[in-house]
Each structure stands twice: as structure tokens, then as C-alpha cells.
Design a protein around this motif. Structure first.
Motif, PDB file in Angstrom:
ATOM      1  N   ALA A   1       0.826  -1.210   0.000  1.00 26.07           N
ATOM      2  CA  ALA A   1       0.000   0.000   0.000  1.00 26.07           C
ATOM      3  C   ALA A   1       0.859   1.259   0.000  1.00 26.07           C
ATOM      4  CB  ALA A   1      -0.931   0.002   1.209  1.00 26.07           C
ATOM      5  N   LYS A   2       2.049   1.172   0.597  1.00 22.78           N
ATOM      6  CA  LYS A   2       2.938   2.331   0.692  1.00 22.78           C
ATOM      7  C   LYS A   2       3.831   2.520  -0.531  1.00 22.78           C
ATOM      8  CE  LYS A   2       3.328   1.950   5.702  1.00 22.78           C
ATOM      9  NZ  LYS A   2       4.220   1.566   6.799  1.00 22.78           N
ATOM     10  N   LEU A   3       3.872   1.533  -1.429  1.00 21.99           N
ATOM     11  CA  LEU A   3       4.800   1.655  -2.550  1.00 21.99           C
ATOM     12  C   LEU A   3       4.416   2.803  -3.464  1.00 21.99           C
ATOM     13  CD1 LEU A   3       3.937   0.559  -5.647  1.00 21.99           C
ATOM     14  CD2 LEU A   3       4.042  -1.611  -4.529  1.00 21.99           C
ATOM     15  N   ASN A   4       5.421   3.457  -4.007  1.00 25.63           N
ATOM     16  CA  ASN A   4       5.230   4.558  -4.945  1.00 25.63           C
ATOM     17  C   ASN A   4       5.609   4.056  -6.333  1.00 25.63           C
ATOM     18  OD1 ASN A   4       4.685   6.823  -3.020  1.00 25.63           O
ATOM     19  ND2 ASN A   4       6.641   6.102  -2.247  1.00 25.63           N
ATOM     20  N   LEU A   5       4.690   4.209  -7.275  1.00 22.22           N
ATOM     21  CA  LEU A   5       4.953   3.776  -8.641  1.00 22.22           C
ATOM     22  C   LEU A   5       6.058   4.630  -9.257  1.00 22.22           C
ATOM     23  CD1 LEU A   5       1.311   3.205  -9.871  1.00 22.22           C
ATOM     24  CD2 LEU A   5       3.010   1.475  -9.311  1.00 22.22           C
ATOM     25  N   PRO A   6       6.707   4.117 -10.315  1.00 23.00           N
ATOM     26  CA  PRO A   6       7.743   4.931 -10.953  1.00 23.00           C
ATOM     27  C   PRO A   6       7.146   6.231 -11.481  1.00 23.00           C
ATOM     28  CG  PRO A   6       7.447   2.821 -12.113  1.00 23.00           C
ATOM     29  CD  PRO A   6       6.505   2.830 -10.959  1.00 23.00           C
ATOM     30  N   PRO A   7       7.909   7.319 -11.465  1.00 16.70           N
ATOM     31  CA  PRO A   7       7.362   8.614 -11.876  1.00 16.70           C
ATOM     32  C   PRO A   7       6.884   8.635 -13.329  1.00 16.70           C
ATOM     33  CG  PRO A   7       9.730   8.754 -11.504  1.00 16.70           C
ATOM     34  CD  PRO A   7       9.294   7.405 -11.051  1.00 16.70           C
TER      35      PRO A   7
END
Length: 163
Positions: free
Chosen positions: A22-28
Motif C-alpha cells: 500500500a505504501k509503494l510509490n509507482l515509478p514517476p
């Protein structure tokens, strides 16, 4: 690789908790990825730079693994070969990424690791056509073989995590 969604990615992880995914940030650049030239989706989390992610297409769907980079990053005093792309000409950093094993072994603290390009550029590295020479007269054949070998090595690493 076929285009995948945020939801597909978050549900693919075999060695991460729901709160970690849930905390992961997708690549920009997620909305503009060149899916046709990716063998796997790999990225470093911009907000947690020691965390990386690999998402690999497989017969049964996607398999994702959460990775951890070493504290302090790569050592600059020597070159290291990425175990996935094995690009001998790349000047990019290579890290010893570690992953918790899936299931109970991972909950017990067991991990596996391998050397991977710090910024997961392996798919681009294997697509660089070498100059034609006597040993490899057709660069396209070399690129095709490198792509197949990359996919095989990624699959083996995922198997080690899943054991």
C-alpha cells in the motif's frame, strides 16, 4: 511486456505485506512506459531509496518482489557485473539487492540476494545491438539471445525468492 495497472502491481507481490504494498510509490514515468521494450518492471522508490521493486509477467499472471538495496549504495572503487543483463559495457551502478523469501521463510528472516543494475535498466541493456564481428555476424540474433537469457535469469531469481 503488456501494460499493467497500479492494482495489478500491488496484488502481485509474494514477499511483501499489504501495508508495504500500500505504501509503494509507482515509478514517476509509469503512465509513459515503453511496455514493448520491457521484460520486467523494475524501479526504485523515490521516497524510500533503499527500496526497489520487480514485477515480472509469468504464465500464471504477475509476480512482484520487494527488494532492499545495501546501506550506502554501491562501492565506487570497483566495477560489478549485473547478474541479470550481464552488460559488460554498462557504466551504471550495480547493487546487491536482497529480497525476503516468500511465506514463512521470509517471516523467519531468510533472504536471498543478487546483483542487479541499481536503476533496473537491464531491459535496455540487453537490447543494445553489438557491432557485427566474426563471432556474431548478426547483431539481431545476439539481442534476441540476450533478451531470452535475461528473462531466464529473472525467472530463476524469482524462483529462489518463492522457495
Amino acid at each position: 511486456m503488456q501494460e499493467i495497472s497500479d492494482r495489478d502491481i500491488r496484488s502481485s507481490f509474494i514477499n511483501a505485506t499489504r501495508s508495504e504494498t500500500a505504501k509503494l510509490n509507482l515509478p514517476p514515468n509509469f503512465d509513459h512506459l515503453d511496455w514493448d521494450n520491457l521484460d520486467f518492471l523494475g524501479w526504485r522508490d523515490e521516497k524510500m531509496p533503499l527500496r526497489g521493486y520487480l514485477v515480472v509477467p509469468a504464465e500464471g499472471g504477475l509476480t512482484g518482489i520487494l527488494l532492499r538495496a545495501p546501506e550506502g549504495g554501491a562501492k565506487k572503487n570497483r566495477s560489478v557485473l549485473c547478474e541479470m543483463c550481464r552488460d559488460v559495457f554498462s557504466k551504471e551502478d550495480v547493487f546487491l539487492w536482497s529480497a525476503k523469501r516468500a511465506g514463512q521463510p521470509g517471516r523467519n528472516g531468510n533472504t536471498v540476494g543478487t546483483l542487479i543494475c541499481a536503476d533496473f535498466i537491464c531491459s535496455a541493456n540487453v537490447r543494445k545491438a553489438p557491432p557485427a564481428n566474426e563471432i556474431n555476424p548478426d547483431p539481431a540474433v545476439v539481442v534476441k539471445r540476450q533478451i531470452e537469457e535475461l528473462r531466464e535469469r529473472i525467472g530463476k531469481f524469482l524462483s529462489r525468492v518463492a522457495e
